[in-house]
Scaffold this motif. Sequence first.
Motif, PDB file in Angstrom:
ATOM      1  N   GLY A  53       2.136   2.171  -3.304  1.00 42.30           N
ATOM      2  CA  GLY A  53       1.182   2.635  -4.309  1.00 42.30           C
ATOM      3  C   GLY A  53       0.296   1.563  -4.898  1.00 42.30           C
ATOM      4  O   GLY A  53      -0.439   1.833  -5.854  1.00 42.30           O
ATOM      5  N   ALA A  54       0.313   0.343  -4.359  1.00 43.48           N
ATOM      6  CA  ALA A  54      -0.519  -0.730  -4.906  1.00 43.48           C
ATOM      7  C   ALA A  54      -1.993  -0.432  -4.685  1.00 43.48           C
ATOM      8  O   ALA A  54      -2.387   0.098  -3.637  1.00 43.48           O
ATOM      9  CB  ALA A  54      -0.156  -2.064  -4.257  1.00 43.48           C
ATOM     10  N   ASP A  55      -2.823  -0.767  -5.664  1.00 40.01           N
ATOM     11  CA  ASP A  55      -4.263  -0.600  -5.562  1.00 40.01           C
ATOM     12  C   ASP A  55      -4.813  -1.536  -4.486  1.00 40.01           C
ATOM     13  O   ASP A  55      -4.384  -2.688  -4.368  1.00 40.01           O
ATOM     14  CB  ASP A  55      -4.913  -0.918  -6.907  1.00 40.01           C
ATOM     15  N   LEU A  56      -5.769  -1.028  -3.708  1.00 41.09           N
ATOM     16  CA  LEU A  56      -6.293  -1.798  -2.585  1.00 41.09           C
ATOM     17  C   LEU A  56      -6.959  -3.096  -3.049  1.00 41.09           C
ATOM     18  O   LEU A  56      -6.893  -4.124  -2.368  1.00 41.09           O
ATOM     19  CB  LEU A  56      -7.288  -0.953  -1.791  1.00 41.09           C
ATOM     20  N   ARG A  57      -7.608  -3.069  -4.209  1.00 41.38           N
ATOM     21  CA  ARG A  57      -8.238  -4.291  -4.729  1.00 41.38           C
ATOM     22  C   ARG A  57      -7.201  -5.346  -5.080  1.00 41.38           C
ATOM     23  O   ARG A  57      -7.437  -6.549  -4.930  1.00 41.38           O
ATOM     24  CB  ARG A  57      -9.078  -3.954  -5.969  1.00 41.38           C
ATOM     25  N   VAL A  58      -6.057  -4.913  -5.551  1.00 40.48           N
ATOM     26  CA  VAL A  58      -4.969  -5.848  -5.858  1.00 40.48           C
ATOM     27  C   VAL A  58      -4.457  -6.486  -4.574  1.00 40.48           C
ATOM     28  O   VAL A  58      -4.242  -7.706  -4.497  1.00 40.48           O
ATOM     29  CB  VAL A  58      -3.831  -5.132  -6.607  1.00 40.48           C
ATOM     30  N   VAL A  87       0.838  -1.204   0.000  1.00 39.51           N
ATOM     31  CA  VAL A  87       0.000   0.000   0.000  1.00 39.51           C
ATOM     32  C   VAL A  87       0.868   1.247   0.000  1.00 39.51           C
ATOM     33  O   VAL A  87       0.603   2.218  -0.731  1.00 39.51           O
ATOM     34  CB  VAL A  87      -0.953  -0.010   1.214  1.00 39.51           C
ATOM     35  N   THR A 120      -4.674   0.737   4.717  1.00 38.42           N
ATOM     36  CA  THR A 120      -4.582   2.149   4.349  1.00 38.42           C
ATOM     37  C   THR A 120      -4.436   2.993   5.601  1.00 38.42           C
ATOM     38  O   THR A 120      -3.732   4.005   5.608  1.00 38.42           O
ATOM     39  CB  THR A 120      -5.813   2.606   3.550  1.00 38.42           C
ATOM     40  N   GLN A 145      -8.959  -2.804   4.083  1.00 38.55           N
ATOM     41  CA  GLN A 145      -8.951  -1.356   4.280  1.00 38.55           C
ATOM     42  C   GLN A 145      -8.050  -0.931   5.433  1.00 38.55           C
ATOM     43  O   GLN A 145      -7.519   0.181   5.448  1.00 38.55           O
ATOM     44  CB  GLN A 145     -10.376  -0.862   4.534  1.00 38.55           C
TER      45      GLN A 145
END
Length: 314
Positions: free
Chosen positions: A261-266, A258, A283, A280
Amino acid sequence: MALPLHAEAYLDHLAVERGLSDHSLAAYRRDLNLYGTYLEAIGLASPVDADAEQVAAFAAWLRGQRTARGRPYAKSSIARTLVAVRGLHRHLVRDGVVDVDTSTELAAPRPGRSLPDTLSQAQVDQLLRQAEGSTPAHQRDTAMLELLYSAGLRISELIGLDVDDVDLIDLTVRCVGKGSRERVVPLGRMAAGALRRWLSDGRPALEPRGPMLFCNARGGRLTRQGGWKIVKRHADAAGLGDAVSPHTLRHSFATHLVEGGADLRVVQELLGHASVNTTQVYTHTSQARLRALYDQAHPRADFDVAPAAGRTSG
């Protein structure tokens, strides 16, 4: 009063899979002892025998209890106890002891969610260096730690792997998580290198008796407790404290993704979470770390500094 039947297995799950501290485990043990007292009072020998109405009645029974000083139980203590009881009943379903979770009607105030413990990238490097060595045990331990951090695996997923689950050409690992959900996770090159050394040198030397990826000194499949002890031993030797567990590496894996910069869905898919709401929390961890770095580095981060003389707002 002894713990309810199956409670020890649940506490072991909390220690090994969830990485709870000794203090938290002691609190869970006290709460489950109290539940055992309730079960005995209504004539039940085990939570397996409790139906939904009896489990829901436990909350009312608990609110009527008093502390040793004669005071009502605090709301936070009641909430924690009900969370422990719900966790036990869910564990019974996960382990196949019962088919139905009879605790779903147990109303518990939802406590604030705590942020997971994580290691910094420098601390992860420190831990991995500690495990390095040329013996089969060192090669195994290094490969295990690299894989836990590289793929974010749970310890149960790690020790359940067979050799065929790792693809060192495509750099992926296939594992089965909670709810028998299968996922394929990418491998980092450092982890792949450690696995190649283990598979070519260390593993044959231990003469494994089966297809398992990681074996113990007798050639059998590692247990969850055995894997947990390996992580703890190297964490202690690296001076990282008692709080480090296999799950700490999983938390660190997610947090560092995270932060990178990784997308949360990934990240959700990589961790095998059924809901993005579970993911979540990382984050929040990332924001907390950013706040700490900001407060440390920014020259005007100290809000207690008095304003300069003569300066007015407006």
